[in-house]
Design a protein around this motif. Sequence first.
Motif, mmCIF file in Angstrom:
data_model
loop_
_atom_site.group_PDB
_atom_site.id
_atom_site.type_symbol
_atom_site.label_atom_id
_atom_site.label_comp_id
_atom_site.label_asym_id
_atom_site.label_seq_id
_atom_site.Cartn_x
_atom_site.Cartn_y
_atom_site.Cartn_z
ATOM 1 N N THR A 278 107.265 12.799 31.188
ATOM 2 C CA THR A 278 106.335 11.697 31.433
ATOM 3 C C THR A 278 105.944 10.999 30.136
ATOM 4 N N VAL A 279 105.864 9.678 30.189
ATOM 5 C CA VAL A 279 105.334 8.873 29.084
ATOM 6 C C VAL A 279 103.891 8.504 29.421
ATOM 7 N N VAL A 280 103.005 8.665 28.459
ATOM 8 C CA VAL A 280 101.590 8.318 28.628
ATOM 9 C C VAL A 280 101.313 7.044 27.854
ATOM 10 N N GLY A 281 100.928 5.981 28.562
ATOM 11 C CA GLY A 281 100.580 4.715 27.943
ATOM 12 C C GLY A 281 99.083 4.499 27.975
ATOM 13 N N LEU A 282 98.518 4.075 26.853
ATOM 14 C CA LEU A 282 97.070 3.961 26.711
ATOM 15 C C LEU A 282 96.694 2.636 26.058
ATOM 16 N N ASP A 283 95.777 1.918 26.690
ATOM 17 C CA ASP A 283 95.137 0.786 26.038
ATOM 18 C C ASP A 283 94.260 1.310 24.886
ATOM 19 N N PHE A 284 93.799 0.423 24.014
ATOM 20 C CA PHE A 284 92.947 0.842 22.897
ATOM 21 C C PHE A 284 91.477 0.551 23.194
ATOM 22 N N ASP A 285 91.075 -0.712 23.166
ATOM 23 C CA ASP A 285 89.670 -1.068 23.352
ATOM 24 C C ASP A 285 89.214 -0.757 24.778
ATOM 25 N N GLY A 286 88.139 -0.012 24.888
ATOM 26 C CA GLY A 286 87.603 0.340 26.184
ATOM 27 C C GLY A 286 88.277 1.540 26.813
ATOM 28 N N THR A 287 89.356 2.013 26.200
ATOM 29 C CA THR A 287 90.102 3.157 26.731
ATOM 30 C C THR A 287 90.128 4.308 25.735
ATOM 31 N N LEU A 288 90.549 4.024 24.513
ATOM 32 C CA LEU A 288 90.471 5.019 23.438
ATOM 33 C C LEU A 288 89.285 4.756 22.519
ATOM 34 N N SER A 289 88.817 3.525 22.515
ATOM 35 C CA SER A 289 87.713 3.115 21.640
ATOM 36 C C SER A 289 86.643 2.439 22.480
ATOM 37 N N PRO A 290 85.364 2.690 22.186
ATOM 38 C CA PRO A 290 84.301 2.007 22.931
ATOM 39 C C PRO A 290 84.271 0.517 22.611
ATOM 40 N N ILE A 291 83.837 -0.290 23.568
ATOM 41 C CA ILE A 291 83.658 -1.721 23.350
ATOM 42 C C ILE A 291 82.398 -1.933 22.507
ATOM 43 N N VAL A 292 82.545 -2.688 21.408
ATOM 44 C CA VAL A 292 81.415 -2.959 20.521
ATOM 45 C C VAL A 292 81.369 -4.455 20.218
ATOM 46 N N ASP A 293 80.223 -4.909 19.684
ATOM 47 C CA ASP A 293 80.048 -6.335 19.392
ATOM 48 C C ASP A 293 81.024 -6.827 18.327
ATOM 49 N N ASP A 294 81.285 -6.002 17.318
ATOM 50 C CA ASP A 294 82.177 -6.376 16.228
ATOM 51 C C ASP A 294 83.544 -5.751 16.472
ATOM 52 N N PRO A 295 84.574 -6.531 16.807
ATOM 53 C CA PRO A 295 85.892 -5.952 17.108
ATOM 54 C C PRO A 295 86.501 -5.189 15.947
ATOM 55 N N GLU A 296 86.042 -5.469 14.726
ATOM 56 C CA GLU A 296 86.580 -4.757 13.567
ATOM 57 C C GLU A 296 85.880 -3.425 13.337
ATOM 58 N N ALA A 297 84.927 -3.099 14.199
ATOM 59 C CA ALA A 297 84.214 -1.825 14.082
ATOM 60 C C ALA A 297 84.505 -0.903 15.263
ATOM 61 N N ALA A 298 85.517 -1.225 16.035
ATOM 62 C CA ALA A 298 85.834 -0.454 17.238
ATOM 63 C C ALA A 298 86.735 0.723 16.895
ATOM 64 N N HIS A 299 86.166 1.728 16.270
ATOM 65 C CA HIS A 299 86.948 2.897 15.876
ATOM 66 C C HIS A 299 87.251 3.778 17.075
ATOM 67 N N ILE A 300 88.366 4.480 16.989
ATOM 68 C CA ILE A 300 88.794 5.364 18.053
ATOM 69 C C ILE A 300 87.738 6.451 18.291
ATOM 70 N N HIS A 301 87.653 6.920 19.528
ATOM 71 C CA HIS A 301 86.718 7.978 19.883
ATOM 72 C C HIS A 301 86.970 9.200 18.990
ATOM 73 N N PRO A 302 85.931 9.855 18.498
ATOM 74 C CA PRO A 302 86.131 10.973 17.552
ATOM 75 C C PRO A 302 86.951 12.135 18.108
ATOM 76 N N GLU A 303 87.018 12.275 19.414
ATOM 77 C CA GLU A 303 87.795 13.373 19.993
ATOM 78 C C GLU A 303 89.245 12.985 20.268
ATOM 79 N N ALA A 304 89.567 11.713 20.116
ATOM 80 C CA ALA A 304 90.869 11.227 20.576
ATOM 81 C C ALA A 304 92.038 11.843 19.815
ATOM 82 N N SER A 305 91.928 11.954 18.516
ATOM 83 C CA SER A 305 93.056 12.461 17.725
ATOM 84 C C SER A 305 93.471 13.849 18.189
ATOM 85 N N GLU A 306 92.508 14.737 18.329
ATOM 86 C CA GLU A 306 92.815 16.105 18.761
ATOM 87 C C GLU A 306 93.425 16.118 20.159
#
Length: 281
Positions: A22-50
Amino acid sequence: MEFTSVEGEQRYAALVRTAASTVVGLDFDGTLSPIVDDPEAAHIHPEASEVLVELAAQVAAIAVITGRPARQALALGGLEQVGNAIGDTGKELYLFGQYGNERWSSTHRRVISPRPPSGLASFLRELPRTLRAADAADAFIEDKGLAVAVHTRRLPDPEGAFERVLPGLRDLAAAHDLVVEPGRNVVEIRSHGMHKGLVVEGLVEQLEAGGFLFAGDDLGDVEAFEAVADLRRRGLPTLLVCSASDEESSLIPLSDVVVKGPQGVLDLLRQLTLDARMLRD
């Protein structure tokens, strides 16, 4: 996680059984990263890497498919480091930026990108006038190189401003042979000919995938959902995951599973990892 139907539960179980292909496809904003006011501050969720590294050992490949520029997603997601760790499992991490126009992988480590669409420069020159006419002159304009995003999230009435600017942006984009992609208090303008659904189809063919999971949160993910639904009709085990929010719910009717934001997505991927490992062992 909340299955939308009995069929959703059955599809999850089938995907667990075919996890190794199986291939797992993931969006970034709103899926791996929370939606924030500044798009340049939308860092990945801290648990995502692990979570992604552990998941990679159980599936064929992982692909992040985003409207963001690839280099920006790499930086905000720490995806080069994630790719290194996934490489240690013998698997590969793919990143498709700007809806698939830009490509990177943990093996080749070079962003491949085309030239900007010919009408984009003139669109940008005329954009301020269009925004003033919609009483949204202070909207944040994000130049992505291959696309332009107009964000209304920082304005006093984000939803009202979004509704005001959308018609004018559609007209201006059409005049320059560009397409409009509405999102959550953002309108993206880009070239024709590429979308997330084509990325899904290409991955399945390239990797000879035996299953596909896609998780997204917004209108820009609809083509990917449609491509996965087509794979399902062709007999491939699939799962469609909506990262739901209070702002956007259009993907819910198309989904097998609904989760609450990036944390919910990661919880589901963690459960998939555990279930696939238990079945394999």
